[in-house]
Design a protein around this motif. Sequence first.
Motif, mmCIF file in Angstrom:
data_model
loop_
_atom_site.group_PDB
_atom_site.id
_atom_site.type_symbol
_atom_site.label_atom_id
_atom_site.label_comp_id
_atom_site.label_asym_id
_atom_site.label_seq_id
_atom_site.Cartn_x
_atom_site.Cartn_y
_atom_site.Cartn_z
ATOM 1 N N LYS A 44 0.830 -1.215 0.000
ATOM 2 C CA LYS A 44 0.000 0.000 0.000
ATOM 3 C C LYS A 44 0.859 1.257 0.000
ATOM 4 O O LYS A 44 0.398 2.340 -0.330
ATOM 5 C CB LYS A 44 -1.002 -0.011 1.152
ATOM 6 C CG LYS A 44 -0.424 0.295 2.505
ATOM 7 C CD LYS A 44 -1.528 0.336 3.568
ATOM 8 C CE LYS A 44 -0.894 0.638 4.916
ATOM 9 N NZ LYS A 44 -1.668 0.133 6.032
ATOM 10 N N LEU A 45 2.118 1.104 0.375
ATOM 11 C CA LEU A 45 3.040 2.245 0.315
ATOM 12 C C LEU A 45 3.765 2.280 -1.029
ATOM 13 O O LEU A 45 4.671 3.086 -1.243
ATOM 14 C CB LEU A 45 4.072 2.166 1.448
ATOM 15 C CG LEU A 45 3.507 2.212 2.863
ATOM 16 C CD1 LEU A 45 4.616 1.993 3.885
ATOM 17 C CD2 LEU A 45 2.830 3.562 3.120
ATOM 18 N N GLY A 46 3.381 1.368 -1.908
ATOM 19 C CA GLY A 46 4.022 1.341 -3.224
ATOM 20 C C GLY A 46 5.299 0.524 -3.247
ATOM 21 O O GLY A 46 5.995 0.483 -4.259
ATOM 22 N N GLY A 47 5.610 -0.115 -2.136
ATOM 23 C CA GLY A 47 6.838 -0.917 -2.080
ATOM 24 C C GLY A 47 6.703 -2.209 -2.867
ATOM 25 O O GLY A 47 5.599 -2.703 -3.071
ATOM 26 N N LYS A 48 7.835 -2.690 -3.326
ATOM 27 C CA LYS A 48 7.839 -3.971 -4.044
ATOM 28 C C LYS A 48 8.416 -5.047 -3.133
ATOM 29 O O LYS A 48 9.512 -4.928 -2.615
ATOM 30 C CB LYS A 48 8.707 -3.875 -5.299
ATOM 31 C CG LYS A 48 8.035 -3.173 -6.455
ATOM 32 C CD LYS A 48 8.700 -3.615 -7.777
ATOM 33 C CE LYS A 48 7.985 -3.057 -8.981
ATOM 34 N NZ LYS A 48 8.434 -1.716 -9.340
ATOM 35 N N ILE A 49 7.661 -6.091 -2.958
ATOM 36 C CA ILE A 49 8.123 -7.201 -2.133
ATOM 37 C C ILE A 49 9.123 -8.021 -2.949
ATOM 38 O O ILE A 49 8.851 -8.356 -4.091
ATOM 39 C CB ILE A 49 6.919 -8.051 -1.692
ATOM 40 C CG1 ILE A 49 6.069 -7.227 -0.703
ATOM 41 C CG2 ILE A 49 7.366 -9.371 -1.086
ATOM 42 C CD1 ILE A 49 4.781 -7.874 -0.290
ATOM 43 N N GLY A 151 7.517 -14.158 -14.392
ATOM 44 C CA GLY A 151 6.124 -14.230 -14.814
ATOM 45 C C GLY A 151 5.114 -13.967 -13.729
ATOM 46 O O GLY A 151 3.928 -13.964 -13.984
ATOM 47 N N PHE A 152 5.558 -13.771 -12.495
ATOM 48 C CA PHE A 152 4.554 -13.399 -11.497
ATOM 49 C C PHE A 152 4.936 -12.102 -10.815
ATOM 50 O O PHE A 152 6.107 -11.744 -10.732
ATOM 51 C CB PHE A 152 4.265 -14.535 -10.508
ATOM 52 C CG PHE A 152 5.411 -14.942 -9.637
ATOM 53 C CD1 PHE A 152 5.691 -14.248 -8.467
ATOM 54 C CD2 PHE A 152 6.186 -16.040 -9.958
ATOM 55 C CE1 PHE A 152 6.733 -14.636 -7.653
ATOM 56 C CE2 PHE A 152 7.234 -16.433 -9.148
ATOM 57 C CZ PHE A 152 7.514 -15.722 -7.994
ATOM 58 N N GLY A 153 3.926 -11.398 -10.357
ATOM 59 C CA GLY A 153 4.143 -10.082 -9.772
ATOM 60 C C GLY A 153 4.681 -10.184 -8.360
ATOM 61 O O GLY A 153 4.670 -11.257 -7.763
ATOM 62 N N ARG A 179 14.894 -10.985 -9.234
ATOM 63 C CA ARG A 179 15.083 -12.432 -9.086
ATOM 64 C C ARG A 179 15.714 -12.660 -7.712
ATOM 65 O O ARG A 179 15.174 -12.177 -6.731
ATOM 66 C CB ARG A 179 15.929 -12.953 -10.241
ATOM 67 C CG ARG A 179 15.141 -12.852 -11.565
ATOM 68 C CD ARG A 179 15.999 -13.160 -12.748
ATOM 69 N NE ARG A 179 15.279 -12.992 -14.004
ATOM 70 C CZ ARG A 179 15.893 -12.867 -15.167
ATOM 71 N NH1 ARG A 179 17.223 -12.899 -15.256
ATOM 72 N NH2 ARG A 179 15.183 -12.714 -16.275
ATOM 73 N N PHE A 180 16.844 -13.365 -7.648
ATOM 74 C CA PHE A 180 17.470 -13.532 -6.334
ATOM 75 C C PHE A 180 18.377 -12.342 -6.059
ATOM 76 O O PHE A 180 19.593 -12.430 -6.161
ATOM 77 C CB PHE A 180 18.268 -14.833 -6.267
ATOM 78 C CG PHE A 180 17.413 -16.046 -6.392
ATOM 79 C CD1 PHE A 180 16.638 -16.474 -5.327
ATOM 80 C CD2 PHE A 180 17.364 -16.755 -7.576
ATOM 81 C CE1 PHE A 180 15.836 -17.597 -5.430
ATOM 82 C CE2 PHE A 180 16.561 -17.883 -7.698
ATOM 83 C CZ PHE A 180 15.795 -18.299 -6.621
ATOM 84 N N ASP A 181 17.761 -11.216 -5.724
ATOM 85 C CA ASP A 181 18.573 -10.005 -5.586
ATOM 86 C C ASP A 181 18.982 -9.752 -4.133
ATOM 87 O O ASP A 181 19.537 -8.716 -3.815
ATOM 88 C CB ASP A 181 17.875 -8.790 -6.202
ATOM 89 C CG ASP A 181 16.427 -8.680 -5.765
ATOM 90 O OD1 ASP A 181 16.010 -9.452 -4.865
ATOM 91 O OD2 ASP A 181 15.715 -7.831 -6.317
ATOM 92 N N ARG A 182 18.723 -10.707 -3.267
ATOM 93 C CA ARG A 182 19.186 -10.578 -1.883
ATOM 94 C C ARG A 182 20.023 -11.790 -1.534
ATOM 95 O O ARG A 182 19.630 -12.909 -1.846
ATOM 96 C CB ARG A 182 18.011 -10.587 -0.919
ATOM 97 C CG ARG A 182 17.165 -9.387 -1.034
ATOM 98 C CD ARG A 182 16.076 -9.479 -0.013
ATOM 99 N NE ARG A 182 15.528 -8.152 0.169
ATOM 100 C CZ ARG A 182 14.997 -7.719 1.272
ATOM 101 N NH1 ARG A 182 14.928 -8.509 2.323
ATOM 102 N NH2 ARG A 182 14.514 -6.505 1.355
#
Length: 274
Positions: A44-49, A151-153, A179-182
């Motif tokens: 809701k804050l516009g963040g991307k999980i 392919g998924f949000g 992708r695996f960015d952490r």
Amino acid sequence: SKAALFDQDNKVKITFADVAGLDEAKEEVKEIVDFLRFPTKFTKLGGKIPKGALLVGPPGTGKTLLAKAVAGEAGVPFFSLSGSDFVEMFVGVGAARVRDLFKQAKEKAPCIIFIDEIDAIGRMRGKGGNMPGSNDERENTLNSLLVEMDGFGTDSGVIILAATNRPDVLDSALLRPGRFDRMISIDKPDIVGREQIFKVHLKPLKLGPDVDPKKIAAQTPGFAGAEIMNVCNEAALIAARRDKSEIDMQDFQDAIDRVIGGLEKKTKIISPEE
Ligand code: ATP
């Protein structure tokens, strides 16, 4: 060989209490638990999980355990497969398996997908080295994994955790943003960590009064959690064979020697290809 498609555990019982030490890694994955439990708090804050995180560390250090604990803490299903199941597979099977896994996971979201030994699928393309299995097939599988991840949000509720002890060989496409960015590093425990892990695995055992987790931890430098668990099991077996009614320090000493002996044999076999 035709292994099971993948494993699915809908009621994971493992929690952070089962994972000793690894304080920093636990802190990092707590955020993932939050994403799974309260996704709208972020969106809701516009963040991307984030979609995925890579758990990096030597064998037996608790990567699988920690991934399971994330599912247990969030109360979500845990889907898992191992990269090594994908080698020596018929053409097209690996890619189909990945697609099927993601399809089922999306239906069960929120959930965790865990890919152990991702390096077996995710080696740099064109650099199969002496890995068994056809390179083309591995690349097919890797490509389908990348396609599925894209392919998924981020609001799909599926979070993918993967484990490796060889981050250096991974195809860079896997590590791109989205992708695996952490990366979460999981190291072998120090003496304090070993004592904490021993305490977890000593809990169900019947111990004599001379058993001192601190002393055992001091005698097991270089041991990972998996070996610590082995020591506890071995000590119980040794004490049983000696017809004792409780496990004492001598049993632990002998168990440590036995586990060290096993490790030495293993390194002799493994080291030539390192
Ligand atoms: P691999 O890379 O070989 O798959 P891994 O890092 O995934 O290894 P696990 O399979 O999670 O390691 O660990 C094996 C077992 O060792 C666990 O099931 C657990 O019993 C024990 N163990 C490992 N680390 C810990 C820990 N930090 N606390 C408690 N137990 C641990």
